[in-house]
Design a protein around this motif. Structure first.
Motif, PDB file in Angstrom:
ATOM      1  N   ALA A 215       0.818  -1.220  -0.029  1.00  0.00           N
ATOM      2  CA  ALA A 215      -0.028  -0.156   0.153  1.00  0.00           C
ATOM      3  C   ALA A 215       0.721   1.218  -0.207  1.00  0.00           C
ATOM      4  O   ALA A 215       0.540   2.263  -0.566  1.00  0.00           O
ATOM      5  CB  ALA A 215      -0.916  -0.100   1.081  1.00  0.00           C
ATOM      6  N   ILE A 216       1.886   1.009   0.698  1.00  0.00           N
ATOM      7  CA  ILE A 216       2.806   2.342   0.553  1.00  0.00           C
ATOM      8  C   ILE A 216       3.453   2.679  -0.771  1.00  0.00           C
ATOM      9  O   ILE A 216       3.464   3.722  -0.967  1.00  0.00           O
ATOM     10  CB  ILE A 216       3.952   2.047   1.598  1.00  0.00           C
ATOM     11  CG1 ILE A 216       3.704   2.141   3.092  1.00  0.00           C
ATOM     12  CG2 ILE A 216       5.269   3.164   1.680  1.00  0.00           C
ATOM     13  CD1 ILE A 216       4.385   1.645   4.205  1.00  0.00           C
ATOM     14  N   GLU A 217       3.812   1.631  -1.477  1.00  0.00           N
ATOM     15  CA  GLU A 217       4.235   1.783  -2.698  1.00  0.00           C
ATOM     16  C   GLU A 217       3.136   2.431  -3.659  1.00  0.00           C
ATOM     17  O   GLU A 217       3.388   3.305  -4.505  1.00  0.00           O
ATOM     18  CB  GLU A 217       4.740   0.504  -3.444  1.00  0.00           C
ATOM     19  CG  GLU A 217       5.851  -0.348  -2.593  1.00  0.00           C
ATOM     20  CD  GLU A 217       6.444  -1.564  -3.191  1.00  0.00           C
ATOM     21  OE1 GLU A 217       5.522  -1.880  -4.207  1.00  0.00           O
ATOM     22  OE2 GLU A 217       7.062  -2.330  -2.787  1.00  0.00           O
ATOM     23  N   VAL A 218       1.843   1.813  -3.657  1.00  0.00           N
ATOM     24  CA  VAL A 218       0.898   2.578  -4.215  1.00  0.00           C
ATOM     25  C   VAL A 218       0.618   4.078  -3.982  1.00  0.00           C
ATOM     26  O   VAL A 218       0.330   4.700  -4.850  1.00  0.00           O
ATOM     27  CB  VAL A 218      -0.388   1.701  -3.915  1.00  0.00           C
ATOM     28  CG1 VAL A 218      -1.558   2.394  -4.570  1.00  0.00           C
ATOM     29  CG2 VAL A 218      -0.477   0.206  -4.620  1.00  0.00           C
ATOM     30  N   LEU A 219       0.683   4.147  -2.801  1.00  0.00           N
ATOM     31  CA  LEU A 219       0.473   5.603  -2.507  1.00  0.00           C
ATOM     32  C   LEU A 219       1.760   6.274  -2.857  1.00  0.00           C
ATOM     33  O   LEU A 219       1.640   7.687  -3.477  1.00  0.00           O
ATOM     34  CB  LEU A 219       0.602   5.799  -0.865  1.00  0.00           C
ATOM     35  CG  LEU A 219      -0.794   5.273  -0.167  1.00  0.00           C
ATOM     36  CD1 LEU A 219      -0.606   5.478   1.464  1.00  0.00           C
ATOM     37  CD2 LEU A 219      -1.971   5.890  -0.620  1.00  0.00           C
ATOM     38  N   ALA A 220       2.768   5.896  -2.954  1.00  0.00           N
ATOM     39  CA  ALA A 220       4.073   6.671  -3.733  1.00  0.00           C
ATOM     40  C   ALA A 220       3.826   6.748  -5.210  1.00  0.00           C
ATOM     41  O   ALA A 220       4.131   7.894  -5.665  1.00  0.00           O
ATOM     42  CB  ALA A 220       5.348   5.937  -3.424  1.00  0.00           C
ATOM     43  N   ALA A 221       3.349   5.768  -5.662  1.00  0.00           N
ATOM     44  CA  ALA A 221       2.981   5.950  -7.302  1.00  0.00           C
ATOM     45  C   ALA A 221       1.883   7.122  -7.413  1.00  0.00           C
ATOM     46  O   ALA A 221       2.006   7.744  -8.396  1.00  0.00           O
ATOM     47  CB  ALA A 221       2.428   4.435  -7.806  1.00  0.00           C
ATOM     48  N   ILE A 222       0.892   6.900  -6.426  1.00  0.00           N
ATOM     49  CA  ILE A 222      -0.168   7.825  -6.519  1.00  0.00           C
ATOM     50  C   ILE A 222       0.248   9.283  -6.573  1.00  0.00           C
ATOM     51  O   ILE A 222      -0.008  10.313  -7.092  1.00  0.00           O
ATOM     52  CB  ILE A 222      -1.515   7.849  -5.713  1.00  0.00           C
ATOM     53  CG1 ILE A 222      -2.053   6.331  -5.958  1.00  0.00           C
ATOM     54  CG2 ILE A 222      -2.383   8.930  -5.724  1.00  0.00           C
ATOM     55  CD1 ILE A 222      -3.304   5.927  -4.902  1.00  0.00           C
ATOM     56  N   GLU A 223       1.224   9.720  -5.448  1.00  0.00           N
ATOM     57  CA  GLU A 223       1.592  10.927  -5.260  1.00  0.00           C
ATOM     58  C   GLU A 223       2.537  11.179  -6.709  1.00  0.00           C
ATOM     59  O   GLU A 223       2.605  12.637  -7.041  1.00  0.00           O
ATOM     60  CB  GLU A 223       2.670  10.896  -4.031  1.00  0.00           C
ATOM     61  CG  GLU A 223       3.293  12.349  -3.761  1.00  0.00           C
ATOM     62  CD  GLU A 223       4.250  12.100  -2.748  1.00  0.00           C
ATOM     63  OE1 GLU A 223       4.960  13.155  -2.198  1.00  0.00           O
ATOM     64  OE2 GLU A 223       4.568  10.813  -2.122  1.00  0.00           O
ATOM     65  N   SER A 224       3.401  10.409  -7.042  1.00  0.00           N
ATOM     66  CA  SER A 224       4.018  10.653  -8.225  1.00  0.00           C
ATOM     67  C   SER A 224       3.284  11.050  -9.478  1.00  0.00           C
ATOM     68  O   SER A 224       3.476  12.131 -10.202  1.00  0.00           O
ATOM     69  CB  SER A 224       5.108   9.530  -8.851  1.00  0.00           C
ATOM     70  OG  SER A 224       5.947   9.747  -9.808  1.00  0.00           O
ATOM     71  N   GLU A 225       2.003  10.223  -9.714  1.00  0.00           N
ATOM     72  CA  GLU A 225       1.244  10.451 -10.617  1.00  0.00           C
ATOM     73  C   GLU A 225       0.719  11.976 -10.657  1.00  0.00           C
ATOM     74  O   GLU A 225       0.320  12.696 -11.589  1.00  0.00           O
ATOM     75  CB  GLU A 225       0.219   9.424 -10.912  1.00  0.00           C
ATOM     76  CG  GLU A 225      -0.519   9.515 -12.077  1.00  0.00           C
ATOM     77  CD  GLU A 225       0.203   9.072 -13.257  1.00  0.00           C
ATOM     78  OE1 GLU A 225      -0.152   9.046 -14.478  1.00  0.00           O
ATOM     79  OE2 GLU A 225       1.224   8.135 -13.070  1.00  0.00           O
ATOM     80  N   ALA A 226       0.246  12.335  -9.285  1.00  0.00           N
ATOM     81  CA  ALA A 226      -0.583  13.363  -9.142  1.00  0.00           C
ATOM     82  C   ALA A 226       0.361  14.729  -9.220  1.00  0.00           C
ATOM     83  O   ALA A 226      -0.295  15.811  -9.762  1.00  0.00           O
ATOM     84  CB  ALA A 226      -1.078  13.491  -7.600  1.00  0.00           C
ATOM     85  N   SER A 227       1.826  14.614  -8.726  1.00  0.00           N
ATOM     86  CA  SER A 227       2.499  15.604  -9.064  1.00  0.00           C
ATOM     87  C   SER A 227       2.834  15.900 -10.475  1.00  0.00           C
ATOM     88  O   SER A 227       2.912  16.997 -11.014  1.00  0.00           O
ATOM     89  CB  SER A 227       4.128  15.120  -8.324  1.00  0.00           C
ATOM     90  OG  SER A 227       3.745  15.006  -6.855  1.00  0.00           O
ATOM     91  N   ARG A 228       2.916  14.786 -11.279  1.00  0.00           N
ATOM     92  CA  ARG A 228       3.062  14.773 -12.840  1.00  0.00           C
ATOM     93  C   ARG A 228       1.876  15.482 -13.286  1.00  0.00           C
ATOM     94  O   ARG A 228       2.021  16.540 -14.429  1.00  0.00           O
ATOM     95  CB  ARG A 228       3.372  13.685 -13.445  1.00  0.00           C
ATOM     96  CG  ARG A 228       3.689  13.552 -14.831  1.00  0.00           C
ATOM     97  CD  ARG A 228       4.080  12.279 -15.431  1.00  0.00           C
ATOM     98  NE  ARG A 228       5.021  11.407 -14.670  1.00  0.00           N
ATOM     99  CZ  ARG A 228       4.639  10.367 -14.044  1.00  0.00           C
ATOM    100  NH1 ARG A 228       3.354   9.916 -14.056  1.00  0.00           N
ATOM    101  NH2 ARG A 228       5.145   9.759 -13.354  1.00  0.00           N
ATOM    102  N   THR A 229       0.653  15.164 -12.713  1.00  0.00           N
ATOM    103  CA  THR A 229      -0.509  15.882 -13.520  1.00  0.00           C
ATOM    104  C   THR A 229      -0.671  17.373 -13.046  1.00  0.00           C
ATOM    105  O   THR A 229      -0.717  18.192 -14.117  1.00  0.00           O
ATOM    106  CB  THR A 229      -1.810  15.147 -12.740  1.00  0.00           C
ATOM    107  OG1 THR A 229      -1.646  13.656 -12.933  1.00  0.00           O
ATOM    108  CG2 THR A 229      -3.164  15.731 -13.455  1.00  0.00           C
ATOM    109  N   LEU A 230      -0.230  17.804 -11.821  1.00  0.00           N
ATOM    110  CA  LEU A 230      -0.298  19.083 -11.419  1.00  0.00           C
ATOM    111  C   LEU A 230       0.844  20.116 -12.375  1.00  0.00           C
ATOM    112  O   LEU A 230       0.453  21.047 -12.814  1.00  0.00           O
ATOM    113  CB  LEU A 230      -0.140  19.160 -10.236  1.00  0.00           C
ATOM    114  CG  LEU A 230      -1.244  18.902  -9.106  1.00  0.00           C
ATOM    115  CD1 LEU A 230      -0.558  18.958  -7.520  1.00  0.00           C
ATOM    116  CD2 LEU A 230      -2.318  19.884  -9.277  1.00  0.00           C
TER     117      LEU A 230
END
Length: 382
Positions: A215-230
């Motif tokens: 779950a920690i890896e998934v959250l890190a992936a979500i954070e990276s994807e959100a940062s790229r989107t922003l």
């Protein structure tokens, strides 16, 4: 009416040039000619006053674009005073040939003035000309010739004003079209990244109870994807807000499809490229990427039970074909109405002279097929 508005309400044209070197050359030549003509006519009635009135045109020539009405009032006002002097002195002519420079002020009034300034200024000029013809007892030939000359300057200024206004409107339309395209790009980018975030969040919810470390890896992936989107959104919105020239970054193309496929955690994505696609025109290359991205986004969102998405790009002669197919389930019932994404995809293809169709595949799933011409002449004329 002028451009759909009443003449009185017409604003001043944009981007009037400031006083430059050629303007100073003009006033210098005019002042020298005025002084020389006054000296060459020693018997001129009211010679000192005539010289002063002639030199009054110097500032008027410099104001003619920034303050066209003021320039006309000063220049043609000097002509009116000369006419009064002619009547008072009972002379045939007290004017100078160089005073014909007032025609430049009339041109500038129509070219650079607002509607209100044009109406007031032309009315003043018409009055001065009418009085001058009356005072000089001009014949019909002189009246016709003078009127034609004035109308010629007015018509010439109106033509240049209209052409400049048309050019500025075309530039605004081009900028608006670019912004619509950028808005579509923004929709594609956000839809793709948000879909990926949603899938990762769902996966995180599944593994959180079984494998907390995952779950920690998934959250890190979500954070990276959100940062790229922003980051991409900020870049695109900055372009949309900018009224000036924009330095556009290179758009992604067919060569970036493998990276796009790797960014999607599920379902698996296969990319196959056939033929020489390395030298496609930039608009076609970018359109293929965006069409594939939007198709992949739709598959991630809507393809129930999909385990595989195939992206196939094939160069065939003067055309390039894109096919995106998934193996998801397509339930019974009517085919869903196309949303903004599919409509935008079809419009993008049509703007490049191509075509796009989407619907359920013969073996199940959903298939998007697009064909774009590689020859630029097939779409630059659209």
């Amino acid at each position: 009416m002028w451009g759909g508005r009443s003449v009185w309400r017409e604003p001043r044209p944009a981007a009037a040039p400031p006083v430059g070197g050629l303007d100073w050359v003009l006033v210098g030549v005019f002042a020298a000619a005025a002084v020389a003509e006054v000296i060459a006519r020693p018997g001129l009635a009211g010679q000192p006053l005539v010289a002063v009135l002639a030199l009054a045109l110097v500032p008027a020539l410099l104001w003619r674009r920034a303050h066209p009405l003021r320039a006309v009032l000063v220049g043609w006002g000097a002509v009116a005073v000369l006419l009064a002097l002619q009547v008072a002195a009972h002379a045939d002519d007290v004017g100078l040939s160089c005073m014909s420079a007032v025609l430049i002020l009339l041109y500038s009034l129509v070219r650079w003035g607002s509607g209100r300034e044009m109406v007031l200024g032309t009315a003043f000029v018409t009055t001065v000309v009418a009085v001058g013809l009356l005072v000089s007892a001009a014949g019909s030939a002189d009246v016709v010739g003078g009127s034609v000359l004035l109308l010629l300057f007015v018509a010439l200024a109106a033509v240049f004003r209209y052409r400049a206004d048309l050019w500025h409107r075309q530039q605004r339309e081009i900028r608006n079209e670019e912004r619509v395209a950028l808005a579509r790009e923004l929709h594609d980018i956000v839809a793709h990244h948000v879909s990926a975030i949603a899938v990762q969040a769902q996966a995180g919810g599944v593994v959180a109870g079984v494998q907390p470390e995952k779950a920690i890896e998934v959250l890190a992936a979500i954070e990276s994807e959100a940062s790229r989107t922003l980051a991409e959104m900020r870049s695109m919105v900055r372009v949309l807000r900018d009224d000036g020239a924009v330095a556009y970054a290179p758009q992604p193309g067919v060569a970036d499809l493998p990276a796009l496929a790797r960014a999607v955690p599920a379902p698996g994505v296969d990319v196959r490229v056939h033929g020489a696609t390395g030298r496609l025109p930039a608009p076609v290359d970018a359109a293929l990427y965006r069409l594939a991205q939007e198709s992949l986004t739709n598959a991630v969102r809507h393809a129930r039970g999909a385990t595989r998405v195939m992206i196939d790009v094939r160069r065939e002669g003067d055309a390039v074909r894109l096919r995106v197919a998934d193996d998801g389930q397509f339930g019974p019932g009517p085919v869903p109405e196309p949303g903004f994404g599919l409509l935008g995809m079809a419009e993008r293809a049509q703007l490049l002279g191509g075509s796009l169709c989407a619907g359920p595949g013969p073996d199940g799933g959903w298939v998007v097929e697009a064909e774009l011409p590689v020859d630029a002449s097939a779409w630059t004329a659209k």
